[in-house]
Design a protein around this motif. Structure first.
Motif, PDB file in Angstrom:
ATOM      1  N   LYS A 119     -13.362  14.115  -3.298  1.00  0.00           N
ATOM      2  CA  LYS A 119     -12.112  14.291  -2.538  1.00  0.00           C
ATOM      3  C   LYS A 119     -11.468  13.050  -2.011  1.00  0.00           C
ATOM      4  N   ARG A 120      -9.873  13.184  -2.002  1.00  0.00           N
ATOM      5  CA  ARG A 120      -9.165  12.063  -1.534  1.00  0.00           C
ATOM      6  C   ARG A 120      -9.515  11.981   0.103  1.00  0.00           C
ATOM      7  N   ILE A 121      -8.895  10.891   0.245  1.00  0.00           N
ATOM      8  CA  ILE A 121      -9.037  10.405   1.616  1.00  0.00           C
ATOM      9  C   ILE A 121      -7.862  11.195   2.387  1.00  0.00           C
ATOM     10  N   LYS A 122      -8.115  11.736   3.843  1.00  0.00           N
ATOM     11  CA  LYS A 122      -7.175  12.554   4.342  1.00  0.00           C
ATOM     12  C   LYS A 122      -5.947  11.754   4.566  1.00  0.00           C
ATOM     13  N   GLY A 123      -4.992  12.551   4.092  1.00  0.00           N
ATOM     14  CA  GLY A 123      -3.377  11.927   4.222  1.00  0.00           C
ATOM     15  C   GLY A 123      -3.007  11.215   2.974  1.00  0.00           C
ATOM     16  N   ILE A 124      -3.950  10.884   1.904  1.00  0.00           N
ATOM     17  CA  ILE A 124      -3.430  10.203   0.757  1.00  0.00           C
ATOM     18  C   ILE A 124      -2.934  11.482  -0.184  1.00  0.00           C
ATOM     19  N   LYS A 125      -1.780  11.221  -0.823  1.00  0.00           N
ATOM     20  CA  LYS A 125      -1.026  12.296  -1.513  1.00  0.00           C
ATOM     21  C   LYS A 125      -1.500  12.441  -2.740  1.00  0.00           C
ATOM     22  N   ARG A 126      -1.907  11.249  -3.467  1.00  0.00           N
ATOM     23  CA  ARG A 126      -2.406  11.210  -4.891  1.00  0.00           C
ATOM     24  C   ARG A 126      -3.184   9.972  -4.943  1.00  0.00           C
ATOM     25  N   GLY A 163      -2.983  -0.649  -2.656  1.00  0.00           N
ATOM     26  CA  GLY A 163      -3.395  -1.848  -3.313  1.00  0.00           C
ATOM     27  C   GLY A 163      -3.257  -3.097  -2.335  1.00  0.00           C
ATOM     28  N   SER A 164      -2.446  -3.263  -1.438  1.00  0.00           N
ATOM     29  CA  SER A 164      -2.705  -4.331  -0.406  1.00  0.00           C
ATOM     30  C   SER A 164      -3.977  -4.785   0.136  1.00  0.00           C
ATOM     31  N   ILE A 165      -4.771  -3.389   0.526  1.00  0.00           N
ATOM     32  CA  ILE A 165      -5.935  -3.610   1.108  1.00  0.00           C
ATOM     33  C   ILE A 165      -6.877  -3.987  -0.010  1.00  0.00           C
ATOM     34  N   TYR A 166      -6.798  -3.502  -0.919  1.00  0.00           N
ATOM     35  CA  TYR A 166      -7.715  -3.831  -2.179  1.00  0.00           C
ATOM     36  C   TYR A 166      -7.447  -5.477  -2.540  1.00  0.00           C
ATOM     37  N   MET A 167      -6.511  -5.785  -2.853  1.00  0.00           N
ATOM     38  CA  MET A 167      -5.968  -7.153  -2.986  1.00  0.00           C
ATOM     39  C   MET A 167      -6.695  -8.354  -1.850  1.00  0.00           C
ATOM     40  N   ASP A 168      -6.523  -7.698  -0.609  1.00  0.00           N
ATOM     41  CA  ASP A 168      -7.098  -8.532   0.688  1.00  0.00           C
ATOM     42  C   ASP A 168      -8.622  -8.425   0.549  1.00  0.00           C
ATOM     43  N   LYS A 169      -9.255  -7.444   0.653  1.00  0.00           N
ATOM     44  CA  LYS A 169     -10.462  -7.132   0.784  1.00  0.00           C
ATOM     45  C   LYS A 169     -11.492  -7.433  -0.285  1.00  0.00           C
ATOM     46  N   VAL A 170     -10.850  -7.095  -1.658  1.00  0.00           N
ATOM     47  CA  VAL A 170     -11.852  -7.253  -2.767  1.00  0.00           C
ATOM     48  C   VAL A 170     -11.522  -8.620  -3.622  1.00  0.00           C
ATOM     49  N   MET A 171     -10.135  -8.886  -3.795  1.00  0.00           N
ATOM     50  CA  MET A 171      -9.638 -10.027  -4.594  1.00  0.00           C
ATOM     51  C   MET A 171      -9.371 -11.390  -3.659  1.00  0.00           C
ATOM     52  N   GLY A 172      -9.415 -11.194  -2.235  1.00  0.00           N
ATOM     53  CA  GLY A 172      -9.279 -12.515  -1.418  1.00  0.00           C
ATOM     54  C   GLY A 172      -7.887 -12.780  -1.382  1.00  0.00           C
ATOM     55  N   VAL A 173      -6.853 -12.028  -1.561  1.00  0.00           N
ATOM     56  CA  VAL A 173      -5.368 -12.519  -1.452  1.00  0.00           C
ATOM     57  C   VAL A 173      -4.891 -11.971   0.042  1.00  0.00           C
ATOM     58  N   GLU A 324     -12.628   3.013   3.859  1.00  0.00           N
ATOM     59  CA  GLU A 324     -12.585   3.021   5.020  1.00  0.00           C
ATOM     60  C   GLU A 324     -11.401   2.416   5.468  1.00  0.00           C
ATOM     61  N   GLU A 325     -10.932   1.229   5.113  1.00  0.00           N
ATOM     62  CA  GLU A 325      -9.860   0.339   5.455  1.00  0.00           C
ATOM     63  C   GLU A 325      -8.555   1.334   4.924  1.00  0.00           C
ATOM     64  N   ILE A 326      -8.636   1.853   3.819  1.00  0.00           N
ATOM     65  CA  ILE A 326      -7.444   2.643   3.760  1.00  0.00           C
ATOM     66  C   ILE A 326      -7.310   3.932   4.452  1.00  0.00           C
ATOM     67  N   LYS A 327      -8.415   4.682   4.809  1.00  0.00           N
ATOM     68  CA  LYS A 327      -8.172   5.747   5.732  1.00  0.00           C
ATOM     69  C   LYS A 327      -7.809   5.291   6.970  1.00  0.00           C
ATOM     70  N   ASN A 328      -8.012   4.196   7.532  1.00  0.00           N
ATOM     71  CA  ASN A 328      -7.561   3.616   8.906  1.00  0.00           C
ATOM     72  C   ASN A 328      -6.190   3.175   8.730  1.00  0.00           C
ATOM     73  N   ALA A 329      -5.749   2.898   7.770  1.00  0.00           N
ATOM     74  CA  ALA A 329      -4.247   2.473   7.493  1.00  0.00           C
ATOM     75  C   ALA A 329      -3.461   3.681   7.511  1.00  0.00           C
ATOM     76  N   ILE A 330      -3.905   4.756   6.576  1.00  0.00           N
ATOM     77  CA  ILE A 330      -3.110   5.807   6.569  1.00  0.00           C
ATOM     78  C   ILE A 330      -2.938   6.448   8.007  1.00  0.00           C
ATOM     79  N   GLU A 331      -4.077   6.625   8.608  1.00  0.00           N
ATOM     80  CA  GLU A 331      -4.099   7.163  10.150  1.00  0.00           C
ATOM     81  C   GLU A 331      -3.193   6.603  10.568  1.00  0.00           C
ATOM     82  N   THR A 332      -3.109   5.307  10.822  1.00  0.00           N
ATOM     83  CA  THR A 332      -1.917   4.434  11.540  1.00  0.00           C
ATOM     84  C   THR A 332      -0.785   4.807  11.290  1.00  0.00           C
ATOM     85  N   GLU A 333      -0.295   4.917   9.862  1.00  0.00           N
ATOM     86  CA  GLU A 333       0.910   4.845   9.312  1.00  0.00           C
ATOM     87  C   GLU A 333       1.338   6.384   9.766  1.00  0.00           C
TER      88      GLU A 333
END
Length: 345
Positions: A119-126, A163-173, A324-333
């Motif tokens: 299942k998708r993160i709550k609030g994610i459209k696709r 994408g921004s969360i992934y590039m920050d948390k995984v790729m260090g950008v 979890e970071e995406i979940k928090n960001a979508i909840e905030t948005e």
């Protein structure tokens, strides 16, 4: 070294399964210190491992015989193939039997199975395919690359967030730049879809750098390249095709005669470094962004090296707590417009 992490692996997904999958898992265990839960026929896995000298150290096996192939309709993962290695692996992930799931199998089935089983993160459209692709210096994420042929502007805004969360948390950008693929850099370029998407990205908290043209992407146009799944898939395949053709042409030139062979021998270390820089096998595949638990799609043609690298990115995804970071960001948005709406007129 990663401690106490278990990655669930579809042992029969992809063109070179199960041998290359098993070899890749063995390399990943040795390098990253993880445990693996293989999903597939126990007798076939053990037979292939014994015949090829692969030691199944730190690998459990969840025994199931059925396989979903690339010829199967993706919807069959929820119907006739609901006991396949992919479906069972996703089910094990949903049940908490592992920290992430990796498969090199049917892409459409993996998206559908991830959506309806994990299942998708709550609030994610696709959810979205989001491969990491090399550029002139470093790499960028291309999102979406085929999970959604037709998209709405709000979906692309979420792609930018994920994408921004992934590039920050995984790729260090840090503070990754987000760009929207368009036919020109000017704000008025494109159609209604591009205009509305542009405005949504511009009004977000993302580091949005505006429209970007395809020719600038391999240089350094953005760290997160946002587009619809149809355009992204075409871009990805063209990118890979051009890279393979270019390397083939260079090899052809350097082996044309004695003079070029001598020149080739002199620059061999530099050529190997260039090949590694543009080799998609270094990144292994693509995370399926927006799913409540980490799911990674490895290249269908994965060899041991490619699959090991897919596991490496999956491990980084888990360690970065990306879901979890995406979940928090979508909840905030999502909460921001609600708060504004409740203000007195």
């Amino acid at each position: 070294m990663v401690i106490n992490m278990k990655i669930i692996v579809d042992a029969f997904g992809g063109d070179n399964a199960p041998l290359e999958i098993l070899k890749g898992c063995a390399e990943a265990i040795a390098e990253y210190g993880i445990d693996i839960l293989l999903v597939g026929s126990k007798s076939k896995i053990e037979k292939v491992a014994n015949e090829n000298g692969v030691i199944l150290y730190r690998m459990e096996i969840h025994d199931t015989e059925d396989i979903i192939t690339n010829e199967d309709d993706p919807s069959e993962i929820m119907k006739s193939k609901n006991k396949s290695t992919m479906a069972e692996g996703l089910r094990l992930l949903a049940q908490g039997e592992g920290d992430a799931f990796v498969s090199a199998g049917n892409s459409g089935a993996l998206v559908m199975g991830s959506t309806f089983i994990v299942k998708r993160i709550k609030g994610i459209k696709r959810c979205a395919f989001a491969p990491i692709i090399p550029k002139e210096k470093g790499c960028f994420m291309l999102i979406d690359c085929g999970a959604n042929v037709e998209c709405r502007p709000e979906m692309l805004k979420q792609f930018g967030i994920m994408g921004s969360i992934y590039m920050d948390k995984v790729m260090g950008v840090k503070n990754p730049r987000v760009g929207l693929v368009n036919v020109g850099v000017e704000e008025h370029k494109g159609g209604d879809f591009q205009h509305e998407t542009y405005n949504k990205l511009k009004g977000s908290n993302l580091n949005f750098v505006g429209n970007i043209e395809a020719r600038e992407i391999p240089v350094d146009a953005a760290d997160v390249v946002v587009t619809d799944g149809f355009t992204g898939n075409v871009m990805l395949k063209l990118y890979e095709g051009v890279a393979l053709t270019l390397m083939g042409k260079i090899k052809e030139v350097l082996s044309a005669n004695v003079k070029t062979k001598i020149a080739g021998a002199m620059i061999l270390p530099e050529m190997k470094a260039l090949k590694k820089q543009i080799d998609y096998n270094e990144f292994g595949g693509a995370p399926i962004m927006g799913i409540s638990k980490p799911v990674f799609k490895a290249h269908g043609s994965s060899n041991a090296k490619t699959f090991k690298n897919a596991i490496r990115l999956t491990v980084d995804y888990v360690r970065g707590n990306v879901a979890e970071e995406i979940k928090n960001a979508i909840e905030t948005e999502s909460s921001e417009p609600i708060a504004k709406a409740s203000d007195p007129a």
